[in-house]
Design an enzyme around this catalytic site. Sequence first.
Site, PDB file in Angstrom:
ATOM      1  N   ARG A  77       0.855  -1.197   0.000  1.00 57.57           N
ATOM      2  CA  ARG A  77       0.000   0.000   0.000  1.00 57.57           C
ATOM      3  C   ARG A  77       0.885   1.239   0.000  1.00 57.57           C
ATOM      4  O   ARG A  77       1.704   1.420   0.899  1.00 57.57           O
ATOM      5  CB  ARG A  77      -0.904  -0.004   1.248  1.00 57.57           C
ATOM      6  N   HIS A 121      -3.084  10.869   0.941  1.00 60.15           N
ATOM      7  CA  HIS A 121      -2.453  10.639   2.244  1.00 60.15           C
ATOM      8  C   HIS A 121      -1.818  11.970   2.672  1.00 60.15           C
ATOM      9  O   HIS A 121      -0.615  12.105   2.800  1.00 60.15           O
ATOM     10  CB  HIS A 121      -1.440   9.499   2.166  1.00 60.15           C
ATOM     11  N   GLU A 166      -7.358   8.325   6.648  1.00 62.32           N
ATOM     12  CA  GLU A 166      -7.592   8.914   7.969  1.00 62.32           C
ATOM     13  C   GLU A 166      -8.110  10.351   7.940  1.00 62.32           C
ATOM     14  O   GLU A 166      -7.431  11.293   8.393  1.00 62.32           O
ATOM     15  CB  GLU A 166      -6.309   8.857   8.800  1.00 62.32           C
ATOM     16  N   ASN A 291      -7.068   1.399  10.013  1.00 66.92           N
ATOM     17  CA  ASN A 291      -5.752   1.564  10.623  1.00 66.92           C
ATOM     18  C   ASN A 291      -5.942   1.450  12.123  1.00 66.92           C
ATOM     19  O   ASN A 291      -6.756   2.174  12.721  1.00 66.92           O
ATOM     20  CB  ASN A 291      -5.162   2.936  10.302  1.00 66.92           C
ATOM     21  N   TYR A 293      -3.836   1.312  15.810  1.00 66.74           N
ATOM     22  CA  TYR A 293      -2.591   1.418  16.578  1.00 66.74           C
ATOM     23  C   TYR A 293      -2.798   1.178  18.073  1.00 66.74           C
ATOM     24  O   TYR A 293      -1.955   0.630  18.745  1.00 66.74           O
ATOM     25  CB  TYR A 293      -1.946   2.798  16.375  1.00 66.74           C
ATOM     26  N   GLU A 351      -3.167  -0.315   8.156  1.00 62.45           N
ATOM     27  CA  GLU A 351      -1.962   0.077   8.898  1.00 62.45           C
ATOM     28  C   GLU A 351      -2.035  -0.525  10.291  1.00 62.45           C
ATOM     29  O   GLU A 351      -3.098  -0.519  10.922  1.00 62.45           O
ATOM     30  CB  GLU A 351      -1.861   1.609   9.071  1.00 62.45           C
TER      31      GLU A 351
HETATM   32  C1  FCB Z   1      -0.995   7.060  10.777  1.00 58.60           C
HETATM   33  C2  FCB Z   1      -0.649   7.619   9.418  1.00 58.60           C
HETATM   34  C3  FCB Z   1       0.681   7.155   8.894  1.00 58.60           C
HETATM   35  C4  FCB Z   1       1.709   7.100   9.983  1.00 58.60           C
HETATM   36  C5  FCB Z   1       1.216   6.309  11.152  1.00 58.60           C
HETATM   37  C6  FCB Z   1       2.214   6.119  12.263  1.00 58.60           C
HETATM   38  O1  FCB Z   1      -1.880   7.909  11.428  1.00 58.60           O
HETATM   39  O2  FCB Z   1      -1.638   7.264   8.500  1.00 58.60           O
HETATM   40  O3  FCB Z   1       1.048   7.983   7.832  1.00 58.60           O
HETATM   41  O4  FCB Z   1       2.105   8.374  10.332  1.00 58.60           O
HETATM   42  O5  FCB Z   1       0.067   6.912  11.675  1.00 58.60           O
END
Ligand code: FCB
Length: 448
Positions: A77, A121, A166, A291, A293, A351
């Site tokens: 990607r 992006h 995002e 995404n 995290y 992500e």
């Molecule tokens: C996300 C973004 C990516 C990167 C990661 C750590 O929010 O999409 O570009 O910065 O965090």
Amino acid sequence: MSDSFFPDSFLWGAATAAYQIEGSPLADGAGPSIWQRFSHTPGRMTNGDTGDVACDHYNLYKQDVALMSTIGLNAYRFSISWSRILPEGRGRVNQQGLDFYRRLTDELLHAGITPMATLYHWDLPAALDDRGGWLNRDVAEWFAEYAGVCYRALDDRVKLWATLNEPWVVTDGGYLHGALAPGHRNLFETPIASHNLLRAHGHAVEAYRALGRNEIGIVVNLEPKVSASESEEDLAATRRADAYMNRQYLDPVFFGRYPEEMAEMFGEAWPEFPADDFAVISAPIDFTGINYYKRGVTKYDPSVIVERATRVQPTGIYTETGWEVYPEALCDLLLWFRARYGAQMPIYITENGAAFYDPPTALGDVVDDPLRVHYLREHLGAVGRAREKGVDVRGYFAWSLLDNLEWSLGFTKRFGIIHVDYATQKRTLKKSALFYRDVIRNGGVSSP
Ligand code: FCB
């Protein structure tokens, strides 16, 4: 957990974004983006870092695709830089910009790697920002025009298209708090920018139905919100935080309306949106990119604008960006998504990854990064558990292929599974890349 929960068709990928890795942002006729401007504005970036060189991927892309093959990725990607394609944001097409993405996608296909391209992006052409950027309603047509140019040139190569990456970060970081380009801090602008991002998404999806033959979706960052206590104040704060971050974009796309909490949160800054817009915004999509995290343990805090909620940091493991490592929430999130937005919607984890300290110069042939290996193993396990429960997750993209420019944090945070020595551009695989290679070879992660 058995390996069989990852089918042969599963996409094992890694992700990047144009401004974070490419370098040469003005090469071959490209126009400046808002990140070019932002990073060159004194005081905006940690250490004054910029994307002028970054990972020099613009020149080293062949080597980078070869590294993807070494790891065994079958998907990649990346994002397309709008101002490489349309230097003024609209109108004149810069063939040399398109040619870069043709060369890249040719190389990927040659290596048996499926390209997923993100159209936006975060690097809006500066010329469009001069016309109001995401605050100008016309941006939806500008974006669809740009998307059309990309579809015509690349749809024979790109199998999966993502419109926006995002949108919440674009507006919360770029229009409300100012930490990201274009660096505004304006409550009244924020919902307008969000709405125009959604309209742009919808118009680009409509354009795709006329021009494209593959699949298109949107990428959102989701953070399960968990109340810090059972108090009514904390529970209400958690609902607001969830609406603001998780439902603000998905509800309009899937249900054609905003969450009811939005108007209350923004108060007089919440405009009356034309009802017709929602038919465009909710144009059917083929997949959702998620995404993930971290989760967000939430408590009431009246001093915080919009959400009136803040994050509590429970005891746990934290990454270098201060993000809690909490893999269980990824499985819960996927179950929540299916329950709310429907079992028919295919999902890609577009992500997932972590910044941990790695030395600036790699000592030896491999960089040992045990914390990142642990992070990947646990999160892949969570994806496997969600698949086991029947959630239609079709692929996983590690963030990131390479250490890169972490936006306004500059090069201080390393997210790569491949180490980059910025002084020499030398790439070195990290142990996490070797771990991922084994996962891909085995067709999944096994239980510990
Ligand atoms: C996300 C973004 C990516 C990167 C990661 C750590 O929010 O999409 O570009 O910065 O965090």
